[in-house]
Design an enzyme around this catalytic site. Structure first.
Site, mmCIF file in Angstrom:
data_model
loop_
_atom_site.group_PDB
_atom_site.id
_atom_site.type_symbol
_atom_site.label_atom_id
_atom_site.label_comp_id
_atom_site.label_asym_id
_atom_site.label_seq_id
_atom_site.Cartn_x
_atom_site.Cartn_y
_atom_site.Cartn_z
ATOM 1 N N PHE A 217 0.852 -1.188 0.000
ATOM 2 C CA PHE A 217 0.000 0.000 0.000
ATOM 3 C C PHE A 217 0.885 1.234 0.000
ATOM 4 O O PHE A 217 1.836 1.310 0.775
ATOM 5 C CB PHE A 217 -0.894 0.027 1.257
ATOM 6 C CG PHE A 217 -1.980 -1.007 1.235
ATOM 7 C CD1 PHE A 217 -1.681 -2.356 1.396
ATOM 8 C CD2 PHE A 217 -3.303 -0.641 1.058
ATOM 9 C CE1 PHE A 217 -2.684 -3.323 1.370
ATOM 10 C CE2 PHE A 217 -4.314 -1.595 1.034
ATOM 11 C CZ PHE A 217 -4.004 -2.932 1.186
ATOM 12 N N THR B 239 5.212 -4.683 23.303
ATOM 13 C CA THR B 239 4.209 -3.603 23.289
ATOM 14 C C THR B 239 2.843 -4.122 22.805
ATOM 15 O O THR B 239 2.229 -3.574 21.898
ATOM 16 C CB THR B 239 4.685 -2.434 22.389
ATOM 17 O OG1 THR B 239 5.004 -2.977 21.103
ATOM 18 C CG2 THR B 239 5.889 -1.740 22.968
ATOM 19 N N GLU C 101 -1.108 -3.848 14.046
ATOM 20 C CA GLU C 101 -0.053 -4.722 14.573
ATOM 21 C C GLU C 101 -0.475 -5.359 15.909
ATOM 22 O O GLU C 101 -0.142 -6.517 16.180
ATOM 23 C CB GLU C 101 1.240 -3.921 14.746
ATOM 24 C CG GLU C 101 2.447 -4.781 15.012
ATOM 25 C CD GLU C 101 3.725 -4.009 14.812
ATOM 26 O OE1 GLU C 101 4.274 -4.045 13.688
ATOM 27 O OE2 GLU C 101 4.181 -3.341 15.757
#
Ligand code: UD2
Length: 350
Positions: free
Chosen positions: A117, A241, A299
């Site tokens: 993209f 994370t 993510e």
């Protein structure tokens, strides 16, 4: 012989002939209908055979006389893990023989769809992405790039290898980079649902602000393939994370987690990537309805999915490094890397 006896004899002969005629007719009729049945089966059988032929044989066949280094049971990488606890291989330099791998897969006639993209200012990354991919990415194998952009007119002309082709698709621009990044899941979900099913065998979905520096080939193919994020490969799981707010669908509780995966590269069979992107799109939608956005967007959802749907193959950080990071002893080859970018300058919002 008296006339009466002659008549009886004549009648008996006639009845006999009639009977054997009936027997003969019923025999030939049966034969005919059997033949017809067989013919019908033959008409329907090719359809079954066709379906079987469509199922590509992805077995790894070697040819007599093809010589390569002897594999060793005793010698291998000892500085890194090359298998997960659920026995998925982790691909590092030194764990595979690229010449043997190419030879095994070259007999399969496979196509690898590859999506990228580039919206807004990210179109500037396309030239390096495509040119470097043409040097290193599945060279000699059939690759079909699908490029999604809001500006097809600025897509650079890059000379593609014989078996590589590019399809450009126009998509609407968006005002938030987070929406662009997360919006990929919906488009990938649709692409893998039907359009690609008869066209490609595998798909990889890649970030565009990247560049290839080394070989990326058939060693990366698998049912569901994830790439270990270069920042966190040596971190304890509680430092990953992951999304930690239980209100989000991407939530992963403390104490859980295998690896931290990047969303900059993932892939696998079409149906597997379809399930992954569909689930992430649904989870993102539920979050949006509750006005919550996962900490690392797509993510975070990808990591949640891959924790509970284990990938069948992991690619080491060789397959997604960062230009700004120093090389480490474990990463002997950098194959694909995030280029340095000024987020505030390239993104439509901060
Ligand atoms: C991380 C992930 C990325 C994504 C993002 C979500 C890595 C290496 N990458 O990268 O995959 O999960 O976090 O927070 O971990 N894009 C555009 N135009 C834009 C903005 C984005 O085309 O204006 C596309 C482009 O393909 C880009 C991708 O979206 O590669 C991800 O955006 P990013 O690279 O800015 O996200 P980043 O670096 O935080």
């Amino acid at each position: 012989m008296p006339l009466r006896q002659n008549l009886i004899f004549f009648i008996l002969v006639m009845v006999g002939m009639l009977f054997s005629g009936v027997l003969y007719l019923s025999y030939t009729f049966n034969q005919d209908s059997c033949r017809k049945q067989q013919q019908q089966q033959q008409l329907t059988e090719p359809a079954t055979v066709k379906t079987e032929v469509k199922q590509k044989n992805l077995g790894l066949r070697s040819s007599p006389g093809f010589v390569y280094s002897q594999p060793s049971v005793l010698v291998g990488r000892t500085d890194v893990a090359s298998v997960t606890p659920w026995l998925a291989p982790i691909i590092w330099e030194g764990t595979f023989d690229p010449i043997l791998m190419d030879s095994l897969h070259s007999q399969q006639n496979i196509t690898i769809a590859t999506t990228v993209f580039a919206l807004g200012k990210y179109t500037r990354f396309l030239k390096d992405f495509l040119e470097s991919a043409e040097q290193h990415y599945f060279v000699g194998f059939q690759v079909h790039y699908y490029l999604f952009t809001d500006q097809p007119e600025v897509v650079p002309e890059v000379k593609l290898g014989d078996k590589h082709r590019l399809t450009v698709r126009k998509v609407p621009g968006l005002n938030r980079w987070q929406d662009i990044s997360m919006g990929r899941m919906k488009i990938l979900e649709e692409l893998t649902k039907s359009e690609l099913v008869n066209e490609a065998d595998y798909i990889f979905c890649l970030d565009v602000d990247t560049k290839f520096y080394g070989h990326w080939g058939v060693e990366t193919l698998g049912r569901l393939v994830a790439v270990i994020h270069p920042w966190f490969y040596d971190f304890p799981r509680d430092k990953f994370t992951y999304e930690r707010r239980p209100e989000s669908q991407a939530f992963i509780p403390a104490g859980e987690g295998d690896y931290y995966y990047t969303a900059a590269a993932f892939g696998g069979f079409l149906n597997e990537v379809h399930e992954l992107t569909k689930t992430c799109r649904e989870q993102q939608g539920i979050d949006a309805a509750k006005s919550i956005e996962a900490i690392w967007h797509d993510e975070s959802h990808l990591n949640k999915y891959l924790l509970y749907n284990k990938p069948s193959k992991l690619l080491s950080p060789e397959y997604l490094w960062r230009d700004i990071s120093a090389k480490t002893s474990q990463v002997r080859v950098i194959r694909f890397s995030h280029v340095a970018k000024n987020n505030a300058e390239v993104r439509p919002n901060s």
